[in-house]
Design a protein around this motif. Structure first.
Motif, PDB file in Angstrom:
ATOM      1  N   PHE A 285     -17.191   4.403  -6.151  1.00 49.21           N
ATOM      2  CA  PHE A 285     -17.083   5.222  -4.719  1.00 49.21           C
ATOM      3  C   PHE A 285     -18.162   6.256  -4.729  1.00 49.21           C
TER       4      PHE A 285
ATOM      5  N   TYR B 148     -13.973  12.630   0.750  1.00 49.38           N
ATOM      6  CA  TYR B 148     -12.901  12.777   1.662  1.00 49.38           C
ATOM      7  C   TYR B 148     -12.993  14.327   1.770  1.00 49.38           C
TER       8      TYR B 148
ATOM      9  N   GLU C  88     -21.679   3.904   2.994  1.00 49.11           N
ATOM     10  CA  GLU C  88     -20.583   2.978   2.554  1.00 49.11           C
ATOM     11  C   GLU C  88     -20.731   1.604   3.382  1.00 49.11           C
TER      12      GLU C  88
ATOM     13  N   GLU D 244      -8.987  -1.311  -3.642  1.00 46.33           N
ATOM     14  CA  GLU D 244      -9.874  -0.220  -3.307  1.00 46.33           C
ATOM     15  C   GLU D 244      -9.491   0.534  -2.072  1.00 46.33           C
TER      16      GLU D 244
ATOM     17  N   ARG E  68      -8.539   4.524  -2.015  1.00 46.11           N
ATOM     18  CA  ARG E  68      -9.206   5.360  -0.908  1.00 46.11           C
ATOM     19  C   ARG E  68      -8.000   6.129  -0.028  1.00 46.11           C
ATOM     20  N   ARG E  69      -6.907   5.446  -0.058  1.00 49.29           N
ATOM     21  CA  ARG E  69      -5.561   6.327   0.763  1.00 49.29           C
ATOM     22  C   ARG E  69      -5.291   7.099  -0.065  1.00 49.29           C
TER      23      ARG E  69
ATOM     24  N   ALA F 275      -7.820   9.161   2.214  1.00 47.13           N
ATOM     25  CA  ALA F 275      -8.387   8.565   3.654  1.00 47.13           C
ATOM     26  C   ALA F 275      -7.283   8.118   4.501  1.00 47.13           C
TER      27      ALA F 275
ATOM     28  N   GLN G 169     -14.353   2.560   8.802  1.00 45.34           N
ATOM     29  CA  GLN G 169     -15.433   2.001   7.746  1.00 45.34           C
ATOM     30  C   GLN G 169     -15.661   0.534   7.724  1.00 45.34           C
TER      31      GLN G 169
END
Length: 418
Positions: free
Chosen positions: A4, A8, A29, A326, A330-331, A335, A343
């Protein structure tokens, strides 16, 4: 799973923490996701490259050929007038309404270059054209016999392979001479005029005065046997049916005027015996031609874009499945679903935009290459070049809608189990 490089950001909003996704990080990204597997991305974008390239090439080539159509009309069609004998159709006159000196009368008009009367000779069924000696295994050729004044051949602007066209002397003396096309001469076995070859039309002998390689007007003359008008009248008589015409070549800009003056110049007593056909409007015909070309080839470009969109959608969907872990991470880091959607839409949009840029370049190069080979002036509208990459980008975004929506619905807990 790639490392990454995204952050965020959190801010307080109405008593709770809300995450944001910076534009800079989004672009970074998206580009990294596209270039992570360059070979697959290149193959995926190939459909978009072909679609956008076809779009640019088609519009560029149609614009270029339209310019050439205008030029050709100015040189040929816009300087051509046809006069039709309609007296017999109106039961006003029996025989040929064109006077014997029709060529001279029209050529006296200001702006006329050459003019000639002609008609197709109606012979008996089975009448053939043969050479002496007859070509082995052949019984003659059944071709059109055209009776013409010398001005017709001059107006057609012939390129001679051998010999010459018949002139006013041959016409005034009603000489049995003829001019034929190169292909017909080859079929009749005539390869040279040094031996003064002759052909027979039925039982009538004619000396071949010239062999025509090409003409700028009335290409059907290349498939015909052309004889002097007076000779045809002496042997077969005047035409018994309507169909006598006159071809007039003019200077640029004089065609409409000549079309208005020609009937009166031919027969001041009965100008209604003739119907003048001026050249068509080049803008109208060009519009019809370019419209047909655009409709046909833009359909092919649209098919290529659809193929490219399907490829991008498939690749993006596979990427979603491969990057489930992934997405869950991210969540878990904050995210939101809309961040994941944006994204993947950005990644598919970048892929489409890159394909659009490459396709625009290839399409432009294609137009310039064809124009150089054909000795044309390339014409590419700036709007086409500007719109093409945008079309590629929109194609990519549209193709990524479903994969991005599916990625946004992945729950963090479920994703982290993979």
């Amino acid at each position: 799973m790639k490392p990454f490089r995204i952050r965020y950001w959190f801010r307080r909003q109405r008593g709770f923490e809300s995450s944001t996704f910076a534009i800079r990080d989004l672009l970074s990204e998206s580009l990294a996701g596209t270039l992570q597997r360059p070979a697959r991305s290149a193959l995926t974008g190939l459909g978009t490259v072909l679609g956008v390239g076809s779009f640019v090439a088609i519009l560029g080539l149609t614009a270029t050929t339209s310019s050439q159509i205008d030029s050709r009309f100015n040189l040929l069609t816009a300087t051509e007038v046809s006069i039709e004998d309609i007296a017999s159709e109106q039961n006003q006159f029996a025989g040929i309404a064109f006077p014997v000196d029709a060529d001279a009368r029209i050529e006296q008009l200001n702006g006329v270059v050459n003019a000639g009367v002609y008609w197709n000779v109606r012979l008996g069924t089975g009448t053939t054209v043969r050479s002496i000696p007859t070509v082995e295994g052949g019984g003659g050729e059944q071709v059109e016999i055209v009776a013409a004044s010398p001005g017709l051949l001059r107006a057609a602007v012939p390129t001679m392979a051998q010999g010459r066209i018949f002139d006013d002397y041959h016409s005034e003396a009603a000489q049995p001479v003829t001019v034929i096309g190169a292909n017909l001469a080859a079929r009749l076995g005539i390869t040279t005029l040094e031996t003064h070859p002759a052909i027979f039309i039925g039982e009538q002998p004619f000396i071949v005065a010239g062999i025509v390689q090409d003409v700028e007007r009335k290409p059907d003359l290349l498939l015909s046997v052309i004889v002097p008008r007076t000779t045809a009248e002496r042997i077969w008589g005047p035409p018994t049916e309507s169909g006598t015409r006159m071809l007039i070549s003019t200077k640029v800009g004089a065609a409409i005027q000549i079309a208005n003056e020609a009937p009166t110049a031919l027969r001041p007593d009965h100008p209604g015996y003739f119907k003048a056909v001026p050249p068509p409007d080049p803008k109208t015909l060009r519009g019809n031609v370019t419209s047909d070309l655009n409709q046909l080839f833009l359909l092919l470009a649209a098919i290529c874009l659809v193929i490219g969109a399907v490829g991008i959608a498939n690749t993006t969907l596979v990427a979603v499945l491969e990057r489930t872990g992934e997405i869950g991470l991210r969540r878990a880091l904050g995210a939101r679903g809309r961040h994941i959607t944006i994204q993947f839409l950005a990644e598919s949009g970048v892929l489409g935009a890159l394909g659009g840029l490459v396709g625009t370049s290839l399409g432009t190069v294609t137009v310039v290459t064809v124009a150089v080979i054909r000795d044309w002036t390339p014409v590419i509208h700036t709007g086409t070049v500007a719109a093409a990459p945008a079309i590629g980008f929109l194609t990519g975004v549209f193709a990524g809608l479903y994969p991005a929506w599916r990625a946004a619905r992945i729950q963090p807990a479920e994703a982290l189990r993979h």
